[in-house]
Design an enzyme around this catalytic site. Structure first.
Site, PDB file in Angstrom:
ATOM      1  N   GLY A   1      45.743  28.015  37.014  1.00 17.25           N
ATOM      2  CA  GLY A   1      45.819  28.841  35.824  1.00 17.25           C
ATOM      3  C   GLY A   1      45.473  30.280  36.145  1.00 17.25           C
TER       4      GLY A   1
ATOM      5  N   HIS B   1      42.662  31.972  35.983  1.00 15.57           N
ATOM      6  CA  HIS B   1      41.470  32.163  36.815  1.00 15.57           C
ATOM      7  C   HIS B   1      41.775  31.885  38.277  1.00 15.57           C
ATOM      8  CE1 HIS B   1      37.188  31.377  38.099  1.00 15.57           C
ATOM      9  NE2 HIS B   1      37.034  32.467  37.371  1.00 15.57           N
ATOM     10  N   CYS B   2      42.674  30.948  38.529  1.00 14.94           N
ATOM     11  CA  CYS B   2      42.992  30.532  39.894  1.00 14.94           C
ATOM     12  C   CYS B   2      43.725  31.606  40.691  1.00 14.94           C
ATOM     13  CB  CYS B   2      43.848  29.271  39.873  1.00 14.94           C
ATOM     14  SG  CYS B   2      43.127  27.889  38.974  1.00 14.94           S
ATOM     15  N   ILE B   3      44.368  32.551  40.012  1.00 13.51           N
ATOM     16  CA  ILE B   3      45.177  33.539  40.733  1.00 13.51           C
ATOM     17  C   ILE B   3      44.514  34.909  40.772  1.00 13.51           C
ATOM     18  CG2 ILE B   3      47.273  32.269  40.162  1.00 13.51           C
ATOM     19  CD1 ILE B   3      48.014  34.465  38.187  1.00 13.51           C
TER      20      ILE B   3
END
Length: 339
Positions: A328, A330-332
């Site tokens: 999502g 936050h992951c990128i």
């Protein structure tokens, strides 16, 4: 010298991201184009609030510039994938203006058979060098999405990541905690047993905490709440709520637990149980960039985050394409704290 990881809501110098290239996650031109459009939407949303540097692979600058516009900085480095939260460094500060970068061991989320990480394993050091931050090397296999701190000594972890056999075989819970605390300046670890059900699929992380629970401020944690008993995450989220309501943080405070209802959609476009979650948001200078799913609960979640962050602008960005790749917003993204 003692370093600590500031909370995400502390002031940032900039945000680091990685540009999607052809890889095992984005296997055809249509998927890659969709991913690049989604990453660009997040980058532009964050850029409203702070500088953004996008790391891209060789020969990809023109495409990146076309989609990102003129205000995002570009840096060329070899990449395997595009999840900067996990492949980038975890920045820490010493409280006296000093910045350092923790370089965890990265092995493709537990050496998964589809993953390649020859180049991604070096990205943390490249970013640290670009940020002029000395590197603090760790022997622990870990990713940025597998930790969340309150800035006052508490860190959230999950059993199936740090204690998973694909990452740290032979490490005890006590050894993992000691290494985490040494690198992040934390003193109290709160463990959840696992992540959401969908995170154990082919492109999942095997249980990252940043899709399950996150600190919104010291003493307050937002938690994914799947209300529909038909979904396998219903039972899981009830367990998370029970555990977190019974825990205290490093300062001895009983946690205030804020439930964030999951989107109403139960299955994704592939017919699999969706792990769509609003918890996987990103807090930046003056803003919160929140996942949207074209769902009635999008605005409900935005309202919760507006109440939690009244001084910040909440921006919704469609994250379905990002989630299709295994993560999502936050992951990128990866924050570099201001010092």
């Amino acid at each position: 010298m003692t370093f600590r990881m500031p909370p995400e809501w502390a002031p940032h110098e900039r945000t680091w991201m990685a540009w999607p290239g052809p890889n095992a996650t984005f296997t055809d031109a249509e998927e890659l184009a969709g991913a690049r459009a989604a990453w660009a939407s997040v980058a532009r949303a964050v850029r409203r609030f702070e500088p953004v540097t996008m790391v891209h692979g060789p020969g990809q600058a023109a495409t990146a510039r076309e989609l990102l516009g003129p205000d995002v900085d570009l840096v060329e480095r070899e990449l395997d994938d595009a999840w900067m939260r996990d492949i980038g460094p975890t920045f820490v500060t010493d409280g006296r203006g000093g910045l350092a970068a923790v370089d965890w061991v990265f092995n493709g989320w537990g050496a998964q058979d589809w993953a390649r990480w020859e180049h991604d394993a070096e990205i943390a050091r490249h970013v640290a060098d670009l940020a002029a931050a000395p590197v603090l090397s760790s022997p622990l296999v870990n990713e940025g999405g597998a930790i969340h701190v309150d800035g006052e000594g508490t860190v959230l972890l999950t059993d199936t990541v740090q204690l998973g056999s694909g990452r740290n075989p032979g490490w005890s819970r006590e050894e993992v905690e000691a290494e985490i605390h040494a690198k992040l300046g934390t003193t109290t670890a709160i463990w959840l047993p696992h992540g959401l059900a969908g995170d154990y699929g082919r492109y999942g992380t095997q249980g990252h905490v940043d899709i399950v629970a996150a600190f919104a401020r010291p003493g307050t944690v937002v938690v994914h709440s799947q209300r529909d008993p038909r979904h396998p995450d219903h039972e899981r989220s009830q367990l998370y709520l029970e555990i977190l309501r019974g825990r205290t943080d490093a300062r001895g405070r009983r946690l205030e637990v804020v439930e964030v209802p999951a989107p109403t959609v139960l299955k994704d476009e592939e017919g699999e149980w969706a792990d769509y979650s609003y918890i996987n948001h990103y807090v930046c200078n003056g803003g919160v960039v929140l996942c949207a799913f074209g769902d009635p609960n999008d605005e409900l979640a935005a309202g919760i985050f507006r109440r939690l962050f009244p001084e910040r602008t909440v921006t919704l960005v469609d994250a379905r394409t990002i989630f299709a790749g295994g993560g999502g917003i936050h992951c990128i993204t990866q924050q570099q704290p201001r010092t």
